[in-house]
Motif scaffolding. Structure first.
Motif, PDB file in Angstrom:
ATOM      1  N   LEU A   1     -11.121  -3.053  -0.490  1.00 61.57           N
ATOM      2  CA  LEU A   1      -9.669  -3.011  -0.406  1.00 61.57           C
ATOM      3  C   LEU A   1      -9.047  -4.392  -0.569  1.00 61.57           C
TER       4      LEU A   1
ATOM      5  N   ARG B   1      -3.549  -6.711   2.167  1.00 64.40           N
ATOM      6  CA  ARG B   1      -4.513  -6.106   3.087  1.00 64.40           C
ATOM      7  C   ARG B   1      -5.295  -7.169   3.839  1.00 64.40           C
TER       8      ARG B   1
ATOM      9  N   GLU C   1       0.834  -1.205   0.000  1.00 63.63           N
ATOM     10  CA  GLU C   1       0.000   0.000   0.000  1.00 63.63           C
ATOM     11  C   GLU C   1       0.869   1.256   0.000  1.00 63.63           C
TER      12      GLU C   1
END
Length: 399
Positions: A251, A126, A59
């Motif tokens: 996400l 994630r 990220e």
């Protein structure tokens, strides 16, 4: 590649890599403090902090790649301009379009890397990050027993250790209390103890030595007291439920998964809208990388006889502002207040139009300078501020 291209590659690579590393490290350090606090509160092992940070790196690199490319290219052109090397290149017939050959090699390569990160790597990372948080909260990663403090195992058992020896293999000064769930409890004090694994993976044995056990029951007024030399106390490990499947949040969904859910008529309206908004957001962020070399060139070349760093400041403001506008557009599009496609691509069209105009002005308009007016205003403002400084007033009075 020609020698000039290799020279450009060196000029771009150093600030690009430096910016990317510094940007990622700043984000890691900011999150590291919070993760250490979270892991310590949950009583988990310190090693899990590094695993959680590793899952956050995709990220951070996804955010840092555009910034690194923009600043790397901008500082390269700024160095060429301030050292008059750019004038030499222009004098021998090299156009600005030709100079963008190497920056676009970087842009295409980093764009493909960023697409892989935000489209496929980041969703998996994630999910792993959220899974580690879940396992910490449920005790699946184990709990650390802090010497001299009360450690809670679930809602029914409390343990306190006075001293720890041999890296925790031998414990001494033990107090343990466990509720039986029927209104009674067991309280144990022991001189020493040691944990042993069993064939049953759902429990461990806590072998206590030289202690006293006091058992109370709800319907018995007098507690029972037992003194022992060795007592094996089974301790059930926390029951950990399986973590949910990946894809509960946008996400955690890859680009193909977002496309599938966004076009699924059987999905809810909210799910379709949020998936479409997330897909358009990610693709717009990746495509915007192709505009950054043009923006870097337009802002990296200052006006003649100027060494102002206004272009660097303006470039950072523009890319951060565009990213924040895109985030807001994604949120609004996900709520269904506006079509997700329009919410994302209208700001992209504005950003692209402004970038192309700035590049056209500096590359094809004779004497064109897209931030020339801002440079003049900035220069006059700087001079006015300098004149207001106390040491400047004193110097003028003495003169």
């Amino acid at each position: 590649m020609k020698s000039i291209d290799r020279y450009m590659a060196r000029l771009i690579a150093v600030p690009l890599v430096s910016t990317l590393v510094i940007f990622a490290m700043l984000l890691v350090l900011d999150r590291m403090l919070r993760l250490f606090d979270f892991v310590a509160t949950e009583g988990g092992p310190v090693s899990v902090v590094w695993r959680m940070l590793a899952n956050l790196l995709p990220e951070y690199f996804g955010l840092g790649i555009p910034v690194g490319l923009l600043l790397g290219t901008l500082l390269a052109f700024r160095k060429l301009a301030t050292s008059s090397e750019l004038d030499v290149m222009r004098a021998v017939g090299m156009s600005y379009t030709r100079m963008l050959y190497v920056p676009y090699l970087f842009a295409l390569t980093l764009g493909a890397v960023n697409l892989a990160i935000v489209g496929f790597v980041q969703p998996e990372a994630r999910f792993n990050y959220e899974k580690l948080r879940f396992e910490l909260r449920t005790g699946a990663l184990g709990a650390s027993i802090k010497v001299g403090e009360f450690t809670h195992f679930g809602k029914d058992m409390t343990l306190r250790i006075e001293q720890s020896h041999d890296s925790g293999r031998r414990l001494s000064g033990i107090f343990l209390r466990r509720d039986d769930g029927k209104g009674g409890s067991i309280a144990v004090t022991a001189a020493s103890g040691q944990f042993f694994a069993t064939e049953n993976l759902d429990e461990i044995i806590f072998r206590l030595t030289d202690g006293t056990l006091i058992r109370t029951e709800a319907n018995v007024a007098t507690p029972r007291v037992l003194r022992f030399s060795i007592n094996d106390l089974p301790i059930p490990l926390p029951k950990t439920e399986n973590f949910r499947m990946r894809g509960a949040e946008n996400l955690e969904r890859t680009l193909p998964e977002l496309v599938r859910i966004g076009g699924d008529r059987g999905a809810s309206k909210e799910a379709r809208a949020t998936s479409q908004a997330a897909f358009n957001f990610r693709t717009a962020e990746v495509l915007s990388i192709l505009l950054l070399p043009l923006l870097a060139l337009a802002l990296g070349v200052p006006p003649k006889r100027s060494t102002s760093a206004l272009g660097v400041f303006l470039a950072i403001v523009m890319i951060v502002a565009y990213h924040k506008v895109n985030e807001y557009a994604q949120a609004v599009g996900g709520l269904g207040k506006i079509d997700p496609f329009l919410a994302i691509w209208i700001p992209f069209a504005v950003f692209a139009g402004l970038t192309l105009w700035m590049y056209y002005t500096i590359a094809y308009v004779p004497g064109g300078q897209p931030i020339g007016a801002l440079e003049r205003v900035f220069s006059k403002l700087s001079q006015a501020i300098v004149k207001l400084l106390p040491w400047r007033r004193d110097k003028g009075a003495v003169a």
